[in-house]
Design an enzyme around this catalytic site. Structure first.
Site, mmCIF file in Angstrom:
data_model
loop_
_atom_site.group_PDB
_atom_site.id
_atom_site.type_symbol
_atom_site.label_atom_id
_atom_site.label_comp_id
_atom_site.label_asym_id
_atom_site.label_seq_id
_atom_site.Cartn_x
_atom_site.Cartn_y
_atom_site.Cartn_z
ATOM 1 N N CYS A 1 0.822 -1.196 0.000
ATOM 2 C CA CYS A 1 0.000 0.000 0.000
ATOM 3 C C CYS A 1 0.859 1.249 0.000
ATOM 4 C CB CYS A 1 -0.896 0.005 1.243
ATOM 5 S SG CYS A 1 -1.736 -1.562 1.539
ATOM 6 N N ASP B 1 -2.897 -9.476 8.583
ATOM 7 C CA ASP B 1 -1.646 -9.335 9.323
ATOM 8 C C ASP B 1 -1.563 -7.979 10.019
ATOM 9 O OD1 ASP B 1 -1.501 -8.115 6.843
ATOM 10 O OD2 ASP B 1 0.534 -8.738 6.393
#
EC number: 6.3.5.4
Length: 613
Positions: A2, A94
């Site tokens: 990201c 995660d």
């Protein structure tokens, strides 16, 4: 995978959106912005694990708020440990595991993470920001700290929006030597990079920032592998198999970059043991001498992968060259970035995650320069005066190659020669800085605890792998919203490679010996009976032909005068030597071209500040 951003400056929502739009390519699936008292967090998401909106960021867990870029590959094992300690989870991501691990272990959580990451946690109980970057700098992290505010981002152009940042001329000097801007500097004087394998704490009340290193290489060679070669091979096989396995966890389609070389072929072979119908991708150039796609096709056929060959021509390359600085943000001179972008662009049409063979050369002594420096090292047993006299004789030759040899053997020691070679032997056009000043890691090359090749390998892991390879792959893949994962950069693999005797990696000119033997257990050795090739494009030809006018326009006298740190007359001679066919100067021309374009683009930028009322 990201793009992240955060600040303590009270920017307007419009400004925050503009900063995130600048790197929308890093995460096209969702953009989130949240304000928490003194802190603003923003996030562009490329959804890979737990595609549900519940895992969108900024993400909150109890009194923690987080923005995170990357992947923690062993998060399932960490989660099981935390569940035994009564931690509860509402997602299968995660990101949530990072938060719980931080609550349980504090900064020590980082030593448990096996992954690539850059993240920041806002701990409201401590009134503190805690952030970290992975061991090898796979994921970028830039920040600006002026003792009154703190701002961080995945790419430096985000910080530049609405600020009056100045160009860092010291960083340009570093770029002209290394081909990239080494950490902790950035191209902006007010912005720095968080060093790899480091974390920071920023106290929101006192505005104090403290940076701490949490991991490093074994420079003392204290953990030497004491077993036999066969035992080392067996141990590495197990580590590598698991490194590939945990990197194949994704809720989106996954493939493998396959050049047909040792490293990528080994990763592809291991991947086929984990899943059926692995997709593999290689690139094909039309120009003679640059196309090695046939080797990749041969390996793919043997492994039974679903193989895609991506054809590249001049028209494909020129578009990326013109937009290069939009994605890379800082001057970056590794020309293999262009084919990496082309490979990523076309791979993304089929998968969202791709495994690569990055780090095999650094960790297992695979570069041509390692063999060359090993061969020339014997000359350095001779006194410096003798070598200088010999160099004077060799320099009389009209051969450019002989002149480079003369330059090399006249250096004071082999370590300085390696650095000179690393930054291109032909750099008479650059105003030479003090190399020790411009790279604080020079001490690694003179480390008395290790032999020459091990010192060079350590140096390249901490410099070239971090600043060049990882920057190249991160920007090239994320430009097209593709996640790249490197099993050979698993810290267990890297630590094991550093523990091995040199002979297990390099013996009698056989480079990457142990990796080759692991591969040849799976793919016939005759398929690799050829010289090692680099990942390059035909710039030497293009700069003299199709791109000649483009180069000369961008590197006009007026534009060259605006580049600090170069000798104008010698630089013009370098360009002319290439255009007339006297020498191949494309590396220097590409370095100048990228820098000139970046300076022109950023010279016209207007910066205004928009604050919340």
């Amino acid at each position: 995978m990201c793009g992240i951003y955060g600040t303590t400056i009270p920017y307007s929502n419009g400004t925050i959106r503009e900063k995130m739009a600048r790197i929308s390519f890093r995460g096209p699936d969702y953009t989130g912005v949240q304000r928490y008292d003194q802190v603003i967090f923003a996030h562009n998401r490329l959804a890979i694990i737990d595609l549900d909106a519940r895992s969108n960021q900024p993400f909150s867990y109890m009194h923690l708020h987080i923005v995170f870029n990357g992947e923690i590959y062993n998060y399932k094992d960490i989660r099981k440990d935390l569940e035994r300690k009564n931690y509860q989870f509402n997602t299968s991501s995660d990101t949530e595991v990072i938060c719980a691990a931080y609550l349980e272990y504090g900064a020590n959580c980082l030593t448990r993470f096996n992954g690539m990451f850059a993240f920041v946690i806002y701990d409201t109980h401590k009134n503190e920001l805690f952030g970290a970057r992975d061991r090898f700098g796979k994921k970028p992290f830039y920040y600006a700290h002026d003792h009154l505010s703190f701002e961080f981002a995945s790419q430096p152009s985000q910080i530049n929006i609405e600020r009056n940042l100045s160009v860092n001329e010291e960083a340009i000097s570093q770029y002209l030597i290394w081909g990239y801007v080494p950490e902790p500097q950035s191209i902006y004087a007010e912005v720095k990079q968080l060093p790899a394998a480091s974390y920071f704490k920023y106290d929101l009340k006192s505005h104090k920032l403290k940076i701490t290193e949490y991991w490093t290489l074994d420079y003392g060679w204290k953990n030497k592998f004491e077993g036999s070669y066969e035992e080392a091979k067996e141990a590495l096989a197990l580590i590598l198999a698991d490194a590939v396995k945990i990197r194949m966890n994704a809720d989106v389609p996954l493939g493998v970059f396959l050049s047909g070389g040792i490293d990528s072929s080994l990763i592809a072979a291991l991947a086929t043991k984990e899943i059926d119908h692995v997709k593999t991708f290689s690139i094909k150039f039309n120009e003679k001498g640059f196309d090695e796609s046939a080797y990749a096709n041969q390996v793919a056929k043997h492994l039974g992968t679903d193989h895609y060959t991506i054809e590249c021509n001049y028209n494909d390359g020129i578009e990326l060259i013109e937009n290069f600085n939009h994605f890379y943000d800082e001057p970056f001179a590794d020309s293999s970035a262009i084919p990496t972008m082309l490979l990523s662009k076309n791979t993304r049409k089929h998968v969202t995650v791709a495994l690569s063979g990055d780090a095999g050369d650094e960790a297992f002594l695979g570069y041509h320069r390692y063999k060359w420096i090993k061969q020339v090292n014997s000359l350095f047993y001779a006194p410096h005066g003798v070598r200088k006299a010999l160099a004077g004789l060799i320099n009389q030759s009209p051969s450019y190659r002989h002149k480079l040899i003369a330059m090399g053997i006249s250096m004071e020691d082999i370590e300085k020669l390696y650095v000179k070679m690393f930054g291109n032997m032909e750099n008479s056009w650059v105003k030479q800085p003090d190399l020790a000043k411009y790279n604080p890691l020079m001490h690694i090359l003179t480390n008395p605890a290790k032999p020459l090749l091990e010192r060079i390998s350590d140096f390249d892991i901490k410099t070239y792998l971090n600043g060049d390879i990882n920057t190249k792959v991160d920007r090239a893949s994320m430009a097209f919203s593709l996640e790249s994962r490197a099993p050979l950069m698993d810290y267990r693999v890297m630590e094991f490679s550093r523990s091995l005797p040199t002979a297990f990696k390099y013996t009698n000119g056989n480079q990457k010996r142990i990796l080759k033997d692991l591969l040849f257990d799976r793919v016939p050795a005759h398929m690799f009976d050829r010289p090692k090739a680099g990942f390059t494009m035909p710039f030497q030809h293009w700069f003299r032909n199709e791109l000649k006018d483009y180069v000369m326009d961008n590197l006009s006298v007026e534009n060259l005068k605006n580049i600090p740190g170069i000798h104008l007359k010698r630089t013009q001679e370098i360009i002319n030597e290439h255009m007339t066919g006297k020498w191949n100067r494309y590396p220097q021309i590409w370095k100048l071209l990228v820098l000139s374009q970046w300076l022109i683009k950023n010279k016209s930028t207007e910066n205004k500040v928009s604050l919340v009322a």
